[in-house]
Design a protein around this motif. Structure first.
Motif, PDB file in Angstrom:
ATOM      1  N   VAL A 296       0.853  -1.181   0.000  1.00 51.02           N
ATOM      2  CA  VAL A 296       0.000   0.000   0.000  1.00 51.02           C
ATOM      3  C   VAL A 296       0.893   1.237   0.000  1.00 51.02           C
ATOM      4  O   VAL A 296       1.957   1.247   0.624  1.00 51.02           O
ATOM      5  N   VAL A 297       0.474   2.255  -0.718  1.00 50.64           N
ATOM      6  CA  VAL A 297       1.181   3.538  -0.747  1.00 50.64           C
ATOM      7  C   VAL A 297       0.125   4.633  -0.720  1.00 50.64           C
ATOM      8  O   VAL A 297      -0.992   4.463  -1.237  1.00 50.64           O
ATOM      9  N   GLY A 298       0.455   5.749  -0.099  1.00 53.84           N
ATOM     10  CA  GLY A 298      -0.542   6.818  -0.051  1.00 53.84           C
ATOM     11  C   GLY A 298      -0.122   7.963   0.842  1.00 53.84           C
ATOM     12  O   GLY A 298       1.018   8.034   1.311  1.00 53.84           O
ATOM     13  N   ALA A 299      -1.074   8.851   1.102  1.00 58.83           N
ATOM     14  CA  ALA A 299      -0.818  10.030   1.928  1.00 58.83           C
ATOM     15  C   ALA A 299      -2.142  10.593   2.420  1.00 58.83           C
ATOM     16  O   ALA A 299      -3.214  10.308   1.864  1.00 58.83           O
ATOM     17  N   GLU A 300      -2.064  11.393   3.459  1.00 64.31           N
ATOM     18  CA  GLU A 300      -3.249  12.072   3.963  1.00 64.31           C
ATOM     19  C   GLU A 300      -3.770  13.026   2.877  1.00 64.31           C
ATOM     20  O   GLU A 300      -3.017  13.819   2.316  1.00 64.31           O
ATOM     21  N   GLY A 301      -5.030  12.901   2.548  1.00 67.24           N
ATOM     22  CA  GLY A 301      -5.631  13.777   1.550  1.00 67.24           C
ATOM     23  C   GLY A 301      -5.744  13.188   0.159  1.00 67.24           C
ATOM     24  O   GLY A 301      -6.373  13.786  -0.722  1.00 67.24           O
ATOM     25  N   VAL A 302      -5.168  12.019  -0.078  1.00 62.85           N
ATOM     26  CA  VAL A 302      -5.287  11.363  -1.380  1.00 62.85           C
ATOM     27  C   VAL A 302      -6.646  10.669  -1.469  1.00 62.85           C
ATOM     28  O   VAL A 302      -7.124  10.091  -0.484  1.00 62.85           O
ATOM     29  N   ASP A 303      -7.262  10.703  -2.664  1.00 63.25           N
ATOM     30  CA  ASP A 303      -8.566  10.047  -2.827  1.00 63.25           C
ATOM     31  C   ASP A 303      -8.524   9.019  -3.954  1.00 63.25           C
ATOM     32  O   ASP A 303      -7.461   8.700  -4.494  1.00 63.25           O
ATOM     33  N   ARG A 304      -9.699   8.525  -4.329  1.00 63.31           N
ATOM     34  CA  ARG A 304      -9.843   7.406  -5.272  1.00 63.31           C
ATOM     35  C   ARG A 304      -9.285   7.700  -6.659  1.00 63.31           C
ATOM     36  O   ARG A 304      -9.021   6.772  -7.432  1.00 63.31           O
ATOM     37  N   ARG A 305      -9.110   8.967  -7.019  1.00 68.55           N
ATOM     38  CA  ARG A 305      -8.683   9.293  -8.377  1.00 68.55           C
ATOM     39  C   ARG A 305      -7.316   8.713  -8.712  1.00 68.55           C
ATOM     40  O   ARG A 305      -7.041   8.383  -9.870  1.00 68.55           O
ATOM     41  N   TRP A 306      -6.452   8.573  -7.703  1.00 68.03           N
ATOM     42  CA  TRP A 306      -5.129   8.007  -7.977  1.00 68.03           C
ATOM     43  C   TRP A 306      -5.245   6.541  -8.395  1.00 68.03           C
ATOM     44  O   TRP A 306      -4.664   6.125  -9.406  1.00 68.03           O
ATOM     45  N   ALA A 307      -5.973   5.746  -7.642  1.00 61.86           N
ATOM     46  CA  ALA A 307      -6.125   4.329  -7.980  1.00 61.86           C
ATOM     47  C   ALA A 307      -6.768   4.166  -9.353  1.00 61.86           C
ATOM     48  O   ALA A 307      -6.381   3.287 -10.136  1.00 61.86           O
ATOM     49  N   GLU A 308      -7.742   5.007  -9.652  1.00 70.06           N
ATOM     50  CA  GLU A 308      -8.406   4.923 -10.956  1.00 70.06           C
ATOM     51  C   GLU A 308      -7.427   5.215 -12.081  1.00 70.06           C
ATOM     52  O   GLU A 308      -7.403   4.526 -13.109  1.00 70.06           O
ATOM     53  N   ALA A 309      -6.603   6.240 -11.902  1.00 69.19           N
ATOM     54  CA  ALA A 309      -5.620   6.592 -12.926  1.00 69.19           C
ATOM     55  C   ALA A 309      -4.575   5.496 -13.101  1.00 69.19           C
ATOM     56  O   ALA A 309      -4.161   5.177 -14.227  1.00 69.19           O
ATOM     57  N   ALA A 310      -4.147   4.904 -12.001  1.00 65.41           N
ATOM     58  CA  ALA A 310      -3.162   3.829 -12.083  1.00 65.41           C
ATOM     59  C   ALA A 310      -3.744   2.603 -12.783  1.00 65.41           C
ATOM     60  O   ALA A 310      -3.082   1.970 -13.617  1.00 65.41           O
ATOM     61  N   GLN A 311      -4.983   2.272 -12.463  1.00 61.45           N
ATOM     62  CA  GLN A 311      -5.627   1.119 -13.090  1.00 61.45           C
ATOM     63  C   GLN A 311      -5.778   1.325 -14.593  1.00 61.45           C
ATOM     64  O   GLN A 311      -5.653   0.385 -15.381  1.00 61.45           O
ATOM     65  N   GLU A 312      -6.020   2.544 -14.992  1.00 58.74           N
ATOM     66  CA  GLU A 312      -6.201   2.848 -16.418  1.00 58.74           C
ATOM     67  C   GLU A 312      -4.926   2.667 -17.229  1.00 58.74           C
ATOM     68  O   GLU A 312      -4.974   2.561 -18.461  1.00 58.74           O
ATOM     69  N   LEU A 313      -3.766   2.581 -16.568  1.00 56.86           N
ATOM     70  CA  LEU A 313      -2.523   2.344 -17.290  1.00 56.86           C
ATOM     71  C   LEU A 313      -2.498   0.962 -17.935  1.00 56.86           C
ATOM     72  O   LEU A 313      -1.760   0.733 -18.903  1.00 56.86           O
ATOM     73  N   GLY A 314      -3.263   0.034 -17.386  1.00 58.59           N
ATOM     74  CA  GLY A 314      -3.326  -1.315 -17.949  1.00 58.59           C
ATOM     75  C   GLY A 314      -2.023  -2.089 -17.842  1.00 58.59           C
ATOM     76  O   GLY A 314      -1.706  -2.906 -18.712  1.00 58.59           O
ATOM     77  N   LEU A 315      -1.264  -1.874 -16.790  1.00 62.01           N
ATOM     78  CA  LEU A 315       0.008  -2.573 -16.626  1.00 62.01           C
ATOM     79  C   LEU A 315      -0.232  -4.064 -16.389  1.00 62.01           C
ATOM     80  O   LEU A 315      -1.140  -4.442 -15.645  1.00 62.01           O
ATOM     81  N   PRO A 316       0.567  -4.923 -16.997  1.00 64.21           N
ATOM     82  CA  PRO A 316       0.309  -6.368 -16.902  1.00 64.21           C
ATOM     83  C   PRO A 316       0.559  -6.931 -15.514  1.00 64.21           C
ATOM     84  O   PRO A 316       1.482  -6.505 -14.802  1.00 64.21           O
ATOM     85  N   GLY A 317      -0.276  -7.895 -15.136  1.00 65.68           N
ATOM     86  CA  GLY A 317      -0.049  -8.677 -13.924  1.00 65.68           C
ATOM     87  C   GLY A 317      -0.486  -8.050 -12.633  1.00 65.68           C
ATOM     88  O   GLY A 317      -0.354  -8.672 -11.573  1.00 65.68           O
ATOM     89  N   VAL A 318      -1.022  -6.819 -12.650  1.00 67.40           N
ATOM     90  CA  VAL A 318      -1.339  -6.140 -11.403  1.00 67.40           C
ATOM     91  C   VAL A 318      -2.616  -5.333 -11.539  1.00 67.40           C
ATOM     92  O   VAL A 318      -2.919  -4.780 -12.599  1.00 67.40           O
TER      93      VAL A 318
END
Length: 422
Positions: A296-318
């Protein structure tokens, strides 16, 4: 040591062969195994050494560089086993970062003293190199340094540089080095990530190897000796494993897992570590102080938009999913952090370095509070300032990976000369 203690500790034996002065022999036949033990599990370098009656250490005064991961297949510590065996003259123990018994946190070690179980003197190697460390070996009265520590496969994990420093110091002090091999827990199929540039050498990367090196410690020792210590090589012996293949992850080894440091509790942590440890170079938490550091990685004040953006990268295996956690120590202690959890669903396809870069790229794009550490520690972690500068310029994952491709290809060619396993 009483006779009863010797009888209880005994010898961990299997059949195998030794590699001396960097040469490696082939195992003469199948290794015997205990009742209830998988016949096809990996036999570590220590088991091969023991099966040969410790012949490689005969007549030598031995100092063992190890930590809590230096164990037998049935979870006994090598210091206890070797101290109890009259065939080995173990006279000193040397601890790396986190210490011989593993009581220290990141960036710290244990003070010199005596091991309460065996009475052996314990020396601290962390932060020592060159002549200073050579003088420690001389003062300890040893003639052979034996190294046995579980690595996790990332350039910035300090144990491989403890090995490097010990090799260099042993050469200065005219001591021999024996490296007992263990599996790379994330496999050894390929190297990944940027190769360290000389101007960014530090305690988390002394020489030009890839961020995820894809090698075992014995293979690295051979590479170090030939490529980086060639002006004054050490008298090196390597004792290889049996049963390990490059595509093997730790779960396939049949060996017990002992956390190699306080924040790598599981093999799954090790799998993510080469990518998410890059967040040490930012103002975000890399998950230290939680039960799943580096997953897990993160910070105070981060919201769902980061996970959504990372998922949209379509990186294999994760997969990347929204997560919340409250660190008990380190960054954001006692604060609720929003961020991302990595879920690796295909270990063979997963590239932790690209995943880490993808998370850095998307964190900067989606969270206005993103910042690099003021000392640019990210440059020591990546081994270059190119990654930081390209992310700041808005580059994407593939563009950044393309920038390090030529250096990685050159390293892969060098690496191939020192691989011991199919």
């Amino acid at each position: 040591m009483t006779l009863s203690r010797r009888g209880l500790l005994g010898l961990a034996g299997t059949t195998g062969a030794l590699g001396t002065l960097g040469a490696v022999g082939a195992a003469p036949g199948p290794a015997p195994h205990r009742a209830g033990e998988a016949a096809d599990r990996v036999r570590t370098g220590f088991e091969q050494l023991a099966a040969d009656g410790y012949a490689l250490l005969a007549g030598r005064r031995v100092g063992l560089v190890t930590n809590p991961t230096g164990i037998t297949a049935d979870a006994r510590h090598l210091v206890d086993v070797l101290h109890a065996d009259a065939r080995v003259k173990l006279v000193a123990v040397f601890g790396p970062e986190h210490g011989f018994r593993g009581t220290a946190q990141a960036g710290d070690s244990e003070a010199a003293g005596r091991d309460p179980a065996t009475g052996l003197p314990v020396y601290d190697t962390y932060g020592k190199s060159g002549q200073e460390l050579a003088d420690v070996f001389t003062a300890a009265g040893i003639d052979t340094v034996v190294f046995d520590i579980q690595d996790v496969g990332a350039r910035f994990y300090t144990y491989i540089w403890t090995l490097y420093d010990c090799m260099r110091a042993a050469a200065l002090a005219d001591k021999a080095v024996v490296v007992l091999d263990r599996p790379n827990p994330v496999g050894g199929r390929r190297a990944a990530g940027p190769v360290l540039e000389p101007g960014y050498a530090s305690g988390v990367g002394r020489e030009a190897i890839a961020l995820a090196h894809g090698m075992t410690v014995a293979e690295l020792a051979l590479l170090f000796n030939a490529e980086f210590l060639a002006a004054k090589p050490v008298r090196l012996s390597t004792v290889r494993m049996s049963g390990w293949r490059r595509e093997s992850f730790f779960a396939a080894t049949g060996l017990p897992w002992v956390p190699p440091s306080p924040n790598v509790p599981t093999p799954d942590t090790a799998l993510a570590y080469a990518g998410t440890c890059l967040f040490e170079g930012t103002n975000l938490s890399e998950g230290r102080g939680t039960t799943t550091p580096f997953e897990v990685v993160g910070a105070e004040g981060v919201d769902r938009r980061w996970a959504e953006a990372a998922q949209e990268l379509g990186l294999p295996g994760v997969w990347f999913r929204e997560a919340y956690f409250t660190p008990a120590f380190s960054k954001f202690t006692g604060k609720v952090c929003g961020g991302v959890r990595l879920i690796v669903h295909d270990r063979a396809a997963f590239d932790p370095v690209r995943a880490g870069i993808g998370l850095l790229v998307t964190a900067k794009r989606t969270w206005s509070g993103f910042a690099w550490r003021a000392d640019h520690w990210i440059d020591q972690l990546t081994g270059t300032d190119r990654v930081r500068k390209m992310i700041d310029a808005g580059a994407g994952v593939e563009e950044i990976a393309g920038d390090w491709a030529a250096g990685l290809e050159r390293f892969a060619a060098v690496r191939g000369r020192y691989l011991l396993y199919p």
